[in-house]
Design a protein around this motif. Structure first.
Motif: not given
Lengths: 382, 449
Positions: B127, B333, B347-348, B350, B360-362, B400
């Motif tokens: 990212h 999310v 943004y993830p 973070d 982190q979660e994308f 994020a």
């Protein structure tokens, strides 16, 4: 250097290419894979000629395929002969690699009966050929500038032969190669993205004519367009057709292409009433970033077309303060202080937005008007 | 006579003792005193960092009288003083999602520095490769120029110490170097990052028991990463050596190979007051000094030298408001779109945990989060907004939302709401959302839809 000593394989490979439009498996055990061509061609409809260049970096010659009638360079190819070793057994691999004229990877094919195999002697499956084709097309793979031994950490050198290294495909590297064929992938990728690629690109750059630039701008691949836009020089001639292509890109949805096309326009190109008018036509509906780039470009022109002044004047009271300020700076830069413009700007003096009205005031001050004169204009009934 | 002449001579002596010896051209300065003044404005923006700079420019351009107070000496905050000159993310899934004034500043920096933008049409594998490196010094200059062009009254070295809401107006008292100022304004935008003014005004603010570490940004030189034998250097030093590799800001390819700076973590960094901020800076500096001494003991790093160091420790997390709406991790999310969404955020999740790992979660493909106006308004407030990392959100969503492009988008959105609230003699929550969206569009912002 031009050579005419083409062997049969060379010619066969060169002509085989014409039947390939997309990823395909050809008949008679001939395998061919490709990506989108910069300049599409049809061998049956379009006669071609082949020119050979002696490659000073290797023993293999590089061939350019051109259209016979228009002399347009279409693509390059090279017949590679290399050893591929597995389990201490080596065999000669013959493969033809193709490049677009921009240097971008176009594809590969194997002569009849030839095939690629993996560490376990198994031939590539169709999916693995596809995977190889995709990997070779990715210029960002971190396979260049690094030795194969360093790439496949930890190196498991069971013997002096390459097969041991091929067997050391780690998890990380396995994402970059065809499984079980790390060395083959690495070798072919480095051929595709090696010196020949730069040679091809440099040859094309030297041959760039307005027509060729226009053809490349029509490529279905964005990177080709960006490549050629980056090669535009102040001396490059923008023909009517090329200008149209530029304008289509600037007005298009692809921001990066529009940005690249605007960056490619040089001051010398902007001294055209036609281009200026068309750019301003795009300005009206463009994204704010593109609008600002258009104004910045017009700042660098040696004059501002009267038509543009008239058209932009009509927009003045519809712009936000920043847009207005930028446009008035363009007027100032080109010394546009005629009565019609002054009156159009003066109408904005009463705008309830103080930032907007100040842009108008600043312009009028720059037009050498005194405060009392500006006050008269402000109160005048239009 | 004798007595009189004696007194006269004594007087002369005492006068001679009091009067300084002035050379020609010198004048005696008046004793230092505090300059007191009262100012009136439409919009007061507190904090000239990532969000505040954009908020002030937007307010000024929309025609509002605007004052911006900043406790430091320059604008830009995290991007400039903190050194994270790598703002993002303005693009997601091949499309631009945050535009407006923040993007204008980034584009101006890129153009004036002779740089090239990365190709946002291509999706990067990481990212942060879509973040745009900017010349922080240029950013400082351009941000200030744009504020001044918008007639924003910038007051550096000032900080509020009390405020009250009376007769429909905010009265804010600030102190600065030799100044004590009372500012009466119609609307306040708290862009301190710490929800400092919201807290001072009595609105609820929240804080985690454990906050993410800050970062002190620096660059080192004097070594060649490629020729280092990393097997002889402890693993914990590899990151700092690697993340120092971008030598110039030109982006000719679609990706950065490394994050373009190094940093040391500062656990518990808090910029809320002078003492905590001093402590965060001292802690970061001493950690860095120790690091450099250690690095120089490793083979290939003997000549490591410190090439630049940012002024302050950049802070990730302190306080956030309790807003009318609290954005949750799930909202984020899932890319929830609200009727009053005014800006995107991409943004993830973070979360830097104790400086040792990052959770982190994308976001899934084509998902982009959005920020509603209600998350910028403290609950039970009037004529008050926040923008930036103190946005009303749970901790994971906040991790994020805190990044620069999102904060810029919030700054512009908050200012548009404040300007219209001022125009309508109202409060931001009562301004028709469509009107805010329209104003934002006119100024180049991208409205979630």
């Amino acid at each position: 250097m031009i050579s005419s000593n083409l062997n049969l394989f060379t010619i066969a490979a060169g002509f085989l290419w014409w039947s390939i439009c997309s990823v395909s498996l050809t008949g008679h055990d001939q395998l061919s894979y490709s990506k989108k061509a910069t300049i599409a061609s049809d061998s049956e409809q379009q006669p071609t000629s082949i020119i050979a260049y002696k490659d000073t970096l290797s023993e293999d010659s590089l061939f350019l395929v051109k259209s016979k009638d228009s002399n347009t360079p279409l693509h390059y190819f090279k017949n590679i002969t290399t050893n591929v070793c597995f389990d201490n057994e080596c065999r000669l691999l013959r493969v033809a690699i193709y490049w677009n004229i921009t240097g971008r990877y176009l594809g590969f094919d194997l002569p009849e009966g030839e095939f690629l195999s993996k560490r376990d002697h198994q031939p590539f499956s169709p999916d693995e050929y596809e995977r190889l084709n995709d990997l070779l097309a990715d210029p960002d793979l971190p396979l260049g500038g690094i030795s194969f031994e360093k790439l496949v950490k930890p190196p498991v050198l069971t013997s002096d032969s390459i097969d041991g290294i091929s067997g050391a495909t780690t998890k990380n590297v396995s994402q970059l190669v065809v499984k079980g064929a790390a060395y083959t992938t690495y070798t072919l990728w480095n051929i595709v993205h090696g010196p020949t690629q730069d040679f091809v690109a440099s040859k094309t750059e030297k041959q760039l004519s307005p027509d060729l630039i226009d053809l490349i701008l029509k490529s279905p691949d964005q990177s080709d367009k960006v490549w050629v836009l980056d090669k535009i020089k102040p001396t490059s001639i923008l023909t009517q057709r090329l200008t149209t292509s530029f304008l289509e890109i600037i007005a298009g949805d692809d921001f990066f292409l529009a940005y690249s096309a605007l960056n490619a326009l040089k001051s010398s190109h902007l001294d055209s009433t036609n281009l200026q008018s068309n750019l301003f036509a795009i300005y009206v509906n463009a994204d704010h970033s593109i609008q600002r780039m258009i104004i910045e470009k017009l700042m660098k022109a040696s004059f501002l077309s009267p038509e543009l002044v008239v058209r932009s004047r009509a927009l003045l009271d519809t712009l936000n303060g920043k847009q207005l300020g930028d446009l008035l700076k363009l007027y100032i830069k080109h010394d546009i202080h005629d009565q019609a413009t002054i009156e159009a700007v003066a109408k904005i003096l009463k705008n309830e937005n103080r930032f907007i009205s100040r842009q108008a005031y600043n312009f009028l001050k720059d037009s050498h008007l005194t405060d009392p004169e500006i006050e008269v204009l402000k109160n005048k009934q239009y | 006579m004798e007595r009189r002449s004696m007194l006269k001579s004594l007087g002369a002596i005492s006068l001679g003792m009091a009067a300084p010896t002035l050379a020609k051209g010198e004048v005696l300065a008046a004793p230092y005193s505090i300059t007191k003044q009262e100012l009136e404005t439409d919009i007061l923006v507190v904090g000239g960092g990532t969000a505040g700079t954009i908020a002030a420019i937007q307010a000024g351009r929309a025609g509002a009288r605007t004052i911006l107070i900043e406790s430091g000496s320059q604008l830009g905050g995290t991007t400039t003083t903190g050194g994270v000159a790598f703002p993002g993310i303005f693009h997601a899934w091949g499309k631009q999602i945050i535009g407006g004034i923040g993007w204008e500043l980034v584009m101006d920096c890129v153009q004036l520095n002779g740089d090239k933008l990365p190709n946002f049409s291509l999706l990067p594998d990481r990212h942060w490769k879509h973040q745009v490196t900017v010349n922080a010094s240029l950013y400082t200059l351009l941000a200030e120029e744009k504020c001044l062009e918008a007639d924003v009254d910038i007051r550096y070295y000032e900080t509020p110490h009390q405020l009250e809401f009376k007769a429909g107006k905010w009265r804010v008292e600030t102190v600065g170097k030799g100044t004590k100022t009372q500012i009466t304004c119609d609307q306040i935008i708290d862009c301190t990052g710490n929800a400092l003014i919201a807290s001072m005004a009595g609105f609820n603010v929240l804080r985690e028991a454990d906050t993410q570490p800050g970062s002190l940004v620096f660059r080192i030189g004097g070594y060649n990463y490629d020729s280092l034998d990393l097997t002889k250097i402890p693993k914990q030093y590899h990151r700092v050596l690697r993340q120092n590799m971008l030598e110039h800001q030109t982006r000719t390819s679609r990706e950065h190979t490394f994050v373009p700076y190094s940093y040391v973590y500062v656990p518990g960094a808090d910029s809320t007051n002078s003492e905590s901020h001093t402590k965060a800076n001292q802690q970061g500096r001493s950690t860095l000094l120790k690091l450099i001494r250690e690095l120089r003991s490793f083979p290939g790093c003997e000549n490591v030298r410190l090439e630049s160091l940012k002024t302050e420790t950049a802070v990730r997390e302190t306080y956030r408001i309790e807003g009318i709406y609290k954005l949750t991790r799930l909202d984020y999310v899932e890319g929830k779109l609200f009727e009053d969404s005014l800006s995107y955020s991409f943004y993830p999740i973070d979360l830097h945990r104790e400086g040792k790992s990052i959770y982190q979660e994308f976001l899934k493909p084509n998902i982009v989060a959005s920020i509603p106006l209600r998350a910028l308004i403290p609950r039970n407030s009037k004529k008050f907004l926040v923008a930036g990392r103190c946005v009303s959100s749970d901790r994971l969503a906040n991790s994020a939302l805190r990044v620069q492009a999102s904060c810029m988008g919030m700054g512009q959105a908050a200012a548009a709401a404040a300007v219209l609230a001022n125009k309508h003699e109202s409060t931001p929550s009562e301004v028709p959302v469509d009107e805010i969206k329209q104003l934002l569009k006119e100024h180049g912002a991208i409205i979630p839809s």
